[in-house]
Design a protein around this motif. Structure first.
Motif, PDB file in Angstrom:
ATOM      1  N   ALA A  89      47.056  18.336  -9.885  1.00 54.67           N
ATOM      2  CA  ALA A  89      45.853  17.673 -10.393  1.00 54.67           C
ATOM      3  C   ALA A  89      45.870  16.188 -10.050  1.00 54.67           C
ATOM      4  O   ALA A  89      44.847  15.612  -9.659  1.00 54.67           O
ATOM      5  CB  ALA A  89      45.739  17.873 -11.901  1.00 54.67           C
ATOM      6  N   ALA A  90      47.033  15.555 -10.193  1.00 57.22           N
ATOM      7  CA  ALA A  90      47.151  14.136  -9.837  1.00 57.22           C
ATOM      8  C   ALA A  90      46.918  13.922  -8.354  1.00 57.22           C
ATOM      9  O   ALA A  90      46.237  12.962  -7.943  1.00 57.22           O
ATOM     10  CB  ALA A  90      48.527  13.606 -10.245  1.00 57.22           C
ATOM     11  N   MET A  91      47.462  14.811  -7.530  1.00 60.36           N
ATOM     12  CA  MET A  91      47.267  14.675  -6.091  1.00 60.36           C
ATOM     13  C   MET A  91      45.800  14.854  -5.724  1.00 60.36           C
ATOM     14  O   MET A  91      45.273  14.157  -4.840  1.00 60.36           O
ATOM     15  CB  MET A  91      48.138  15.681  -5.346  1.00 60.36           C
ATOM     16  N   LEU A  92      45.109  15.767  -6.400  1.00 58.41           N
ATOM     17  CA  LEU A  92      43.680  15.945  -6.161  1.00 58.41           C
ATOM     18  C   LEU A  92      42.917  14.691  -6.555  1.00 58.41           C
ATOM     19  O   LEU A  92      42.004  14.256  -5.831  1.00 58.41           O
ATOM     20  CB  LEU A  92      43.165  17.150  -6.944  1.00 58.41           C
ATOM     21  N   GLY A  93      43.279  14.088  -7.689  1.00 58.33           N
ATOM     22  CA  GLY A  93      42.637  12.844  -8.096  1.00 58.33           C
ATOM     23  C   GLY A  93      42.847  11.739  -7.076  1.00 58.33           C
ATOM     24  O   GLY A  93      41.924  10.965  -6.774  1.00 58.33           O
ATOM     25  N   ILE A  94      44.046  11.657  -6.526  1.00 63.15           N
ATOM     26  CA  ILE A  94      44.344  10.649  -5.503  1.00 63.15           C
ATOM     27  C   ILE A  94      43.509  10.883  -4.252  1.00 63.15           C
ATOM     28  O   ILE A  94      42.932   9.953  -3.679  1.00 63.15           O
ATOM     29  CB  ILE A  94      45.850  10.665  -5.177  1.00 63.15           C
ATOM     30  N   ARG A  95      43.412  12.128  -3.829  1.00 67.16           N
ATOM     31  CA  ARG A  95      42.670  12.435  -2.607  1.00 67.16           C
ATOM     32  C   ARG A  95      41.179  12.177  -2.780  1.00 67.16           C
ATOM     33  O   ARG A  95      40.524  11.629  -1.892  1.00 67.16           O
ATOM     34  CB  ARG A  95      42.898  13.895  -2.197  1.00 67.16           C
ATOM     35  N   GLU A 149      53.049  14.441 -23.192  1.00 67.59           N
ATOM     36  CA  GLU A 149      52.052  13.744 -24.016  1.00 67.59           C
ATOM     37  C   GLU A 149      50.700  14.453 -23.905  1.00 67.59           C
ATOM     38  O   GLU A 149      50.023  14.687 -24.927  1.00 67.59           O
ATOM     39  CB  GLU A 149      51.917  12.291 -23.558  1.00 67.59           C
ATOM     40  N   PHE A 150      50.283  14.785 -22.695  1.00 69.40           N
ATOM     41  CA  PHE A 150      49.001  15.444 -22.512  1.00 69.40           C
ATOM     42  C   PHE A 150      48.996  16.828 -23.149  1.00 69.40           C
ATOM     43  O   PHE A 150      48.011  17.226 -23.795  1.00 69.40           O
ATOM     44  CB  PHE A 150      48.682  15.553 -21.009  1.00 69.40           C
ATOM     45  N   LEU A 151      50.074  17.585 -22.980  1.00 69.38           N
ATOM     46  CA  LEU A 151      50.135  18.931 -23.548  1.00 69.38           C
ATOM     47  C   LEU A 151      50.044  18.903 -25.067  1.00 69.38           C
ATOM     48  O   LEU A 151      49.263  19.651 -25.677  1.00 69.38           O
ATOM     49  CB  LEU A 151      51.425  19.622 -23.113  1.00 69.38           C
ATOM     50  N   ILE A 152      50.831  18.052 -25.698  1.00 72.45           N
ATOM     51  CA  ILE A 152      50.857  18.006 -27.160  1.00 72.45           C
ATOM     52  C   ILE A 152      49.525  17.536 -27.730  1.00 72.45           C
ATOM     53  O   ILE A 152      49.076  18.004 -28.780  1.00 72.45           O
ATOM     54  CB  ILE A 152      52.013  17.100 -27.629  1.00 72.45           C
ATOM     55  N   LEU A 164      43.682  19.132 -21.302  1.00 70.30           N
ATOM     56  CA  LEU A 164      43.949  17.695 -21.226  1.00 70.30           C
ATOM     57  C   LEU A 164      44.993  17.395 -20.157  1.00 70.30           C
ATOM     58  O   LEU A 164      44.920  16.352 -19.489  1.00 70.30           O
ATOM     59  CB  LEU A 164      44.422  17.166 -22.579  1.00 70.30           C
ATOM     60  N   LEU A 165      45.953  18.287 -19.965  1.00 74.87           N
ATOM     61  CA  LEU A 165      46.940  18.097 -18.905  1.00 74.87           C
ATOM     62  C   LEU A 165      46.246  17.974 -17.550  1.00 74.87           C
ATOM     63  O   LEU A 165      46.515  17.044 -16.774  1.00 74.87           O
ATOM     64  CB  LEU A 165      47.925  19.265 -18.877  1.00 74.87           C
ATOM     65  N   ILE A 166      45.328  18.888 -17.259  1.00 77.71           N
ATOM     66  CA  ILE A 166      44.660  18.892 -15.951  1.00 77.71           C
ATOM     67  C   ILE A 166      43.745  17.683 -15.806  1.00 77.71           C
ATOM     68  O   ILE A 166      43.801  16.949 -14.808  1.00 77.71           O
ATOM     69  CB  ILE A 166      43.871  20.207 -15.766  1.00 77.71           C
ATOM     70  N   VAL A 167      42.912  17.440 -16.820  1.00 72.84           N
ATOM     71  CA  VAL A 167      41.977  16.320 -16.752  1.00 72.84           C
ATOM     72  C   VAL A 167      42.730  14.987 -16.769  1.00 72.84           C
ATOM     73  O   VAL A 167      42.410  14.062 -16.014  1.00 72.84           O
ATOM     74  CB  VAL A 167      40.967  16.382 -17.922  1.00 72.84           C
ATOM     75  N   GLY A 168      43.730  14.897 -17.632  1.00 71.75           N
ATOM     76  CA  GLY A 168      44.486  13.652 -17.749  1.00 71.75           C
ATOM     77  C   GLY A 168      45.248  13.312 -16.487  1.00 71.75           C
ATOM     78  O   GLY A 168      45.235  12.156 -16.037  1.00 71.75           O
ATOM     79  N   MET A 169      45.906  14.287 -15.874  1.00 73.58           N
ATOM     80  CA  MET A 169      46.654  14.015 -14.650  1.00 73.58           C
ATOM     81  C   MET A 169      45.723  13.735 -13.475  1.00 73.58           C
ATOM     82  O   MET A 169      46.033  12.919 -12.596  1.00 73.58           O
ATOM     83  CB  MET A 169      47.584  15.179 -14.324  1.00 73.58           C
ATOM     84  N   PHE A 170      44.560  14.398 -13.441  1.00 75.32           N
ATOM     85  CA  PHE A 170      43.574  14.089 -12.412  1.00 75.32           C
ATOM     86  C   PHE A 170      43.112  12.636 -12.544  1.00 75.32           C
ATOM     87  O   PHE A 170      43.064  11.889 -11.558  1.00 75.32           O
ATOM     88  CB  PHE A 170      42.373  15.027 -12.534  1.00 75.32           C
TER      89      PHE A 170
END
Length: 477
Positions: free
Chosen positions: A114-120, A372-375, A381-387
């Motif tokens: 997800a983070a890599m997708l956000g970067i791209r 942090e995102f999971l909890i 939230l993990l997917i959206v937050g890391m994106f």
């Protein structure tokens, strides 16, 4: 390095490093043991290693991405693979439910993707305009902050004893708590009495640059004093390694460690090697009773420093038992400054929360950003937050690359944030909020007006509202 100026040698080197970090190295380490978690750890190493190797080989000054992928590669990929294959885990996780290891590694892989997708995707959009020169440093304010910072630091050294600063971490912590009882107060005092000097050091480099631009000779006396005092007070022997590492690496970067593509490659490679080899070795000075001199790199990856994946596993376990906190833990981050005696229900740092829920006899453990995102919001939230995190990382790096292309120099926080990012990634966010706030406040205080010509700098490619060209540049990679 601008698109079109990358040499064939840079592309070849980037490809080789991508294949080494994302292909050969994981293949050599993979033994077939460890089951699904180990297999997922190999996938993380392939995905992250390929991107990290490419970035290092290209040699662009993308320090935020370097730090993010280096942390992920070492702490969430390499350490996880070694631990799962050897079934040897960190002493900071004396017990945990292995049934959640699969979910933990899926969280790492999905979060990294997800983070890599956000970067791209951030790289595809128009890059925000960056000033041709960074904001000036207010010389009067920085000298005021230097005087105040040196006085506060002198008071700090007198109270704990100058010699204590050269002892072990345990002895220094005991002296700090004895003078300023309570973990919160101690953390506040140490941050306020030391970290502003880091901003002052980088700011004084900016002052010298401004003096040179005006045809005046630079001054080095105060710069040398601040640098020596800072390195003495936040030395790697008695200070936490994340803390001293942020100071040392930020100073090195501001002094030119990433000034050219070759320096970028050398410094980024050293950073990766340092986190893998030197970081655990520096723990030899933590405790009283002698210095540990034996060192095995792979064995070190099972130490308490590398508990990130197991804490993610614990977070999945806690969610299964207690449910999602729905942002309660994150609420404490912007409100870190509220005293607990005024807010009795103030959330603890997420690392402490995990330790309490798991029944550990200690609470000083990490809580990676993924945990942090999971909890706080589960898998969505993990997917959206890391994106969103990946998007932010790319935009910060684009700004730094643009400033470099135009001959400008990044500001203090531009040099500090990439290395402080390791603290934020390791967590807990609540624990990191105080130090970050001190750094940001000091950086804001010394900012001056923008230099002449910073607005509407002429660069071909985009037309401003008044008919002139304004800065626009899109980098790739």
């Amino acid at each position: 390095m601008e698109r079109g100026t990358r040499t064939p040698g840079a592309f070849a080197g980037a490809l080789i490093l991508a294949l080494l970090l994302g292909g050969l190295f994981p293949a050599l380490l993979a033994s077939g043991a460890g089951g699904t978690p180990a297999a997922l750890a190999v996938c993380v190493l392939v995905l992250v290693g390929a991107r990290l190797g490419w970035l290092i080989g290209i040699g662009e000054r993308r320090l935020m991405e370097f730090s993010f992928w280096t942390f992920t590669y070492v702490f969430l990929g390499l350490a996880a693979l070694v631990q799962f294959q050897t079934a040897t885990f960190s002493t900071s996780t004396p017990w945990f439910d292995t049934a959640y290891n699969d979910d933990a590694m899926w969280a790492v892989l999905i979060g990294s993707s997800a983070a890599m997708l956000g970067i791209r995707l951030a790289a595809r959009g128009p890059t925000a305009d960056a000033p041709a020169r960074t904001p000036l440093v207010d010389e009067r304010r920085i000298h005021h902050l230097a005087a105040l910072g040196l006085l506060l630091n002198l008071y700090y050294l007198i109270r704990v004893g100058p010699g204590t600063v050269l002892l072990t971490r345990e002895e220094l912590w005991a002296a700090q708590v004895a003078r300023w009882p309570g973990n919160g107060l101690t953390a506040f005092v140490v941050a306020v009495f030391t970290l502003p000097l880091l901003v002052v050091f980088i700011g004084l480099l900016g002052v010298n640059r401004q003096r040179t631009d005006r045809g005046e000779p630079p001054r080095y006396a105060l710069l040398a004093v601040v640098g020596c005092v800072l390195l003495f007070s936040v030395n790697p022997i008695s200070s936490p390694r994340y803390y001293s590492g942020t100071v040392i690496l930020s100073m090195a970067a501001a002094l030119g460690a990433y000034a050219t593509p070759w320096r970028v490659r050398a410094s980024a490679s050293a950073f990766l090697a340092g986190l893998t080899l030197l970081f655990p070795l520096a723990d030899a000075f933590r405790r009283q009773g002698g210095v540990e001199t034996r060192f095995a790199p792979l064995q070190a990856l099972t130490s308490g420093d590398f508990d990130a994946v197991i804490q993610i596993s614990n977070s999945v376990d806690i969610i299964a038992r207690n449910g999602i906190e729905w942002g309660w833990q994150l609420l404490g981050v912007p409100l870190f400054w509220v005293p607990r005696d005024r807010w009795s229900e103030k959330p603890a740092a997420t690392g402490s929360y995990i330790a309490e829920q798991m029944g550990y006899p200690f609470t000083n453990i990490s809580s990676p950003l993924i945990a942090e995102f999971l909890i706080n919001g589960g898998w969505p939230l993990l997917i959206v937050g890391m994106f969103g995190f990946g998007w932010w990382v790319r935009r910060r790096d684009d700004r730094m690359v643009q400033i470099g292309l135009l001959g400008g120099k990044p500001s203090g926080m531009d040099w500090i944030l990439p290395f402080y990012l390791i603290i934020l990634l390791r967590g807990s966010l609540l624990s990191a909020a105080l130090q970050f706030s001190v750094l940001w406040a000091a950086s804001w205080f010394i900012r001056g007006r923008r230099s002449a010509g910073s607005e509407g700098a002429a660069v071909p490619g985009r037309t401003g509202a008044h008919g002139g060209s304004i800065l626009t540049h899109q980098t790739s990679g």
